[in-house]
Design a protein around this motif. Structure first.
Motif, mmCIF file in Angstrom:
data_model
loop_
_atom_site.group_PDB
_atom_site.id
_atom_site.type_symbol
_atom_site.label_atom_id
_atom_site.label_comp_id
_atom_site.label_asym_id
_atom_site.label_seq_id
_atom_site.Cartn_x
_atom_site.Cartn_y
_atom_site.Cartn_z
ATOM 1 N N GLU A 106 58.443 7.072 9.376
ATOM 2 C CA GLU A 106 59.300 8.225 9.650
ATOM 3 C C GLU A 106 58.608 9.208 10.604
ATOM 4 O O GLU A 106 59.257 9.778 11.489
ATOM 5 C CB GLU A 106 59.681 8.937 8.340
ATOM 6 N N GLU A 107 57.301 9.385 10.440
ATOM 7 C CA GLU A 107 56.553 10.264 11.347
ATOM 8 C C GLU A 107 56.556 9.705 12.769
ATOM 9 O O GLU A 107 56.723 10.448 13.742
ATOM 10 C CB GLU A 107 55.128 10.449 10.850
ATOM 11 N N TYR A 110 54.648 7.066 7.125
ATOM 12 C CA TYR A 110 54.112 6.785 8.457
ATOM 13 C C TYR A 110 55.203 6.432 9.467
ATOM 14 O O TYR A 110 55.233 6.955 10.585
ATOM 15 C CB TYR A 110 53.095 5.648 8.338
ATOM 16 N N LYS A 116 59.903 10.273 14.517
ATOM 17 C CA LYS A 116 60.084 11.639 15.004
ATOM 18 C C LYS A 116 59.496 11.790 16.400
ATOM 19 O O LYS A 116 59.994 12.559 17.216
ATOM 20 C CB LYS A 116 59.444 12.641 14.040
#
Length: 158
Positions: A5-6, A3, A9
């Motif tokens: 890391e998303e 989550y 981005k």
């Protein structure tokens, strides 16, 4: 990809509010389990980590403890919830976040302690009067509160 890391981005290094949990584990001798961390390098801290989607803070505490140590605990007792401007972190990679940390303690974890080398250098149990000097600042505050309000062992001597 998790989550966080998303999210990164999408938002880059901008500040986020993240929720995490830690577990102060006390063994049958009254010693406290600490993790010597890879980040910040060599500092000691309490096992724990950040929440993933759909988890409760208790879920996070148990999952992170197991992932980092292979230890399991049943009953968690709340120490406190820590938040505010003093809990702002800027990671080495430039990521910024405010962390809301739910701290628990548990006694007599079960399992065989195994170090996850991706996050930890080592783990060791310490009597309260023998804690290492290089403890993560926010974790030192949690340990201080735990020892003053929740620690019940009458003797901290071997």
């Amino acid at each position: 990809m998790g989550y966080i890391e998303e999210l990164r981005k999408l938002v880059g290094h901008r500040p986020l509010i993240l929720v995490g949990s830690v577990v102060v584990v006390v063994d049958e001798q009254g010693r406290i389990l600490l993790q010597q961390r890879k980040f910040p390098e060599g500092a000691w801290g309490i096992p724990g980590g950040l929440m993933e989607l759909g988890e409760s803070t208790e879920d996070v505490a148990r999952r992170e403890l197991f992932e980092e140590t292979r230890l399991q605990v049943d009953e968690l007792t709340l120490i406190n919830v820590y938040s505010g401007p003093e809990h702002f972190i800027r990671a080495a990679n430039g990521d910024e976040f405010y962390v809301v940390t739910t701290a628990y303690y548990a006694e007599n974890a079960i399992g065989n302690l195994v170090v996850d080398p991706t996050e930890s250098i080592t783990f060791s149990y310490f009597h309260p009067h023998e804690l290492p000097e290089n403890i993560v600042g926010s974790h030192k505050d949690i340990l201080d509160e735990f020892l003053s309000k929740h620690y019940t062992f009458l003797s901290t001597v071997n």
